[in-house]
Design an enzyme around this catalytic site. Sequence first.
Site, PDB file in Angstrom:
ATOM      1  N   LYS A  22       0.831  -1.205   0.000  1.00  0.00           N
ATOM      2  CA  LYS A  22       0.000   0.000   0.000  1.00  0.00           C
ATOM      3  C   LYS A  22       0.866   1.256   0.000  1.00  0.00           C
ATOM      4  O   LYS A  22       0.683   2.166  -0.815  1.00  0.00           O
ATOM      5  CB  LYS A  22      -0.913   0.007   1.228  1.00  0.00           C
ATOM      6  CG  LYS A  22      -1.693   1.309   1.420  1.00  0.00           C
ATOM      7  CD  LYS A  22      -2.527   1.291   2.674  1.00  0.00           C
ATOM      8  CE  LYS A  22      -1.772   1.774   3.886  1.00  0.00           C
ATOM      9  NZ  LYS A  22      -1.892   3.228   4.110  1.00  0.00           N
ATOM     10  N   ASN A  23       1.822   1.307   0.942  1.00  0.00           N
ATOM     11  CA  ASN A  23       2.619   2.528   1.086  1.00  0.00           C
ATOM     12  C   ASN A  23       3.527   2.769  -0.119  1.00  0.00           C
ATOM     13  O   ASN A  23       3.843   3.916  -0.439  1.00  0.00           O
ATOM     14  CB  ASN A  23       3.437   2.474   2.372  1.00  0.00           C
ATOM     15  CG  ASN A  23       2.559   2.595   3.608  1.00  0.00           C
ATOM     16  OD1 ASN A  23       1.438   3.092   3.539  1.00  0.00           O
ATOM     17  ND2 ASN A  23       3.057   2.136   4.756  1.00  0.00           N
ATOM     18  N   CYS A 118      -5.043   8.479   9.518  1.00  0.00           N
ATOM     19  CA  CYS A 118      -5.290   7.874  10.826  1.00  0.00           C
ATOM     20  C   CYS A 118      -4.932   8.835  11.947  1.00  0.00           C
ATOM     21  O   CYS A 118      -3.962   9.589  11.844  1.00  0.00           O
ATOM     22  CB  CYS A 118      -4.454   6.599  10.993  1.00  0.00           C
ATOM     23  SG  CYS A 118      -5.083   5.180  10.078  1.00  0.00           S
ATOM     24  N   ARG A 123       1.739  14.283  12.610  1.00  0.00           N
ATOM     25  CA  ARG A 123       2.683  13.903  11.562  1.00  0.00           C
ATOM     26  C   ARG A 123       2.828  15.118  10.639  1.00  0.00           C
ATOM     27  O   ARG A 123       2.260  15.171   9.560  1.00  0.00           O
ATOM     28  CB  ARG A 123       2.184  12.667  10.806  1.00  0.00           C
ATOM     29  CG  ARG A 123       2.141  11.435  11.679  1.00  0.00           C
ATOM     30  CD  ARG A 123       1.969  10.166  10.875  1.00  0.00           C
ATOM     31  NE  ARG A 123       0.573   9.941  10.521  1.00  0.00           N
ATOM     32  CZ  ARG A 123       0.146   8.881   9.847  1.00  0.00           C
ATOM     33  NH1 ARG A 123       0.995   7.971   9.442  1.00  0.00           N
ATOM     34  NH2 ARG A 123      -1.138   8.727   9.569  1.00  0.00           N
ATOM     35  N   ASP A 308       4.438   0.159  12.126  1.00  0.00           N
ATOM     36  CA  ASP A 308       3.191  -0.346  11.565  1.00  0.00           C
ATOM     37  C   ASP A 308       2.914  -1.803  11.926  1.00  0.00           C
ATOM     38  O   ASP A 308       1.880  -2.353  11.547  1.00  0.00           O
ATOM     39  CB  ASP A 308       3.175  -0.179  10.035  1.00  0.00           C
ATOM     40  CG  ASP A 308       2.793   1.232   9.617  1.00  0.00           C
ATOM     41  OD1 ASP A 308       2.333   2.000  10.478  1.00  0.00           O
ATOM     42  OD2 ASP A 308       2.947   1.561   8.436  1.00  0.00           O
TER      43      ASP A 308
END
Length: 423
Positions: A22-23, A118, A123, A308
């Site tokens: 995904k990232n 999220c 961040r 993660d």
Amino acid sequence: MDRIVVTGNGPLSGQIPIAGAKNACLTLMPATLLSDEPLTLTNAPRLSDIRTMTTLLQSLGAEVSALNGGQVLAMSSHGLNNHTADYDIVRKMRASILVLGPMLAREGRAIVSLPGGCAIGARPVDLHLKAFEAMGADLDLRDGYVHAEAKGGLKGAVIDFPVVSVGATENALMAATLAKGTTVLKNAAREPEIVDLARCLRKMGAQIEGEGTSTITIEGVDRLHGATHPVVTDRIELGTYMLAPAIAGGEVELLGGRLDLVAAFAEKLEAAGVSVTETDKGLKVARKTDRVRAVDVVTEPFPGFPTDLQAQMMALLCFAEGTSVLEERIFENRFMHAPELMRMGARIEVHGGTATVKGVEKLKGAPVMATDLRASVSLILAGLAAQGETVVSRVYHLDRGYERVEEKLGNVGAKIQRVQGDG
């Protein structure tokens, strides 16, 4: 909204295919903005975040088509007609900020909303912005948007990140490919997703050296061309499913898994009493003892233990013999899954960035609520070995990062289903 219902059902056995990262995919997709020629990504994961990035790119005038059931993304940015990444799209996902560098590099201007995602702590995007300022961009933050302009184009610069930032490294790396002169990124992130991005950009004609180390050097070129690139294996999905047999027992083979992507994580599993072996098709994982042993975990940038996978690892350590200490050094506010695991009978104490987990022999199923992407899957993992039924609500978080969880776990013997309704 949907819910996931899990019932403890004994050991697991079989194979789980691991999707593209995904990232990595969310970083590779904005790279299409750097060229007017087609960029095709294969091995793409089928996730809601990918659909959000698709919508964002299309809003800028890019063409994006999902082929082969969504596993191939065919993109072209030959007809960009908008320079504003709108809040209504960007608020859904922090990776949206990654359109800023490519737009600024190719078009000389961009207006991008400050991002969402999220709720796992601050961040900030200041490292992204400082990198672009070093490359000669004029920036103005107003009304929740970054207004960026680079009259005459971006210029090469030496950018020394004060802290390691994956997103800022990716954004600056993409922007530097079209900057005039040489850009050096110091204290750069070393994640496999950045290595994957650099390889894709090199296929497009970029001149990059040093990816995978803390110093990346980019020699700017006048233009980039099209390319086809496979998305690297998702190391977080890989680690997540490696924990399934560790928690539930049994033996599972993770197809496409690579040990180099999860080396620090695999070391902790081995220390806990879980075997990890390489096969011709991927990695095979099996619990070697009735109960795993307690281990201490400190999250760090790659190649350290991934933040993660912290929530998922906590689920395993709830069942461990002894006391484990997990220290979260990447994000604050990333123990929101702890109270939900405690609803199932886990013994966890959280003090600031440290969680102490005293293992118990059994957890009991309970209604729990997902608070973020990785927390959601940690609760599902815990439910695999809990007595009775665990009902996980707010699983829209889950769908951002895991495709067909109930199918993948169900195929190896888990008793899991998705139910429609409130949640």
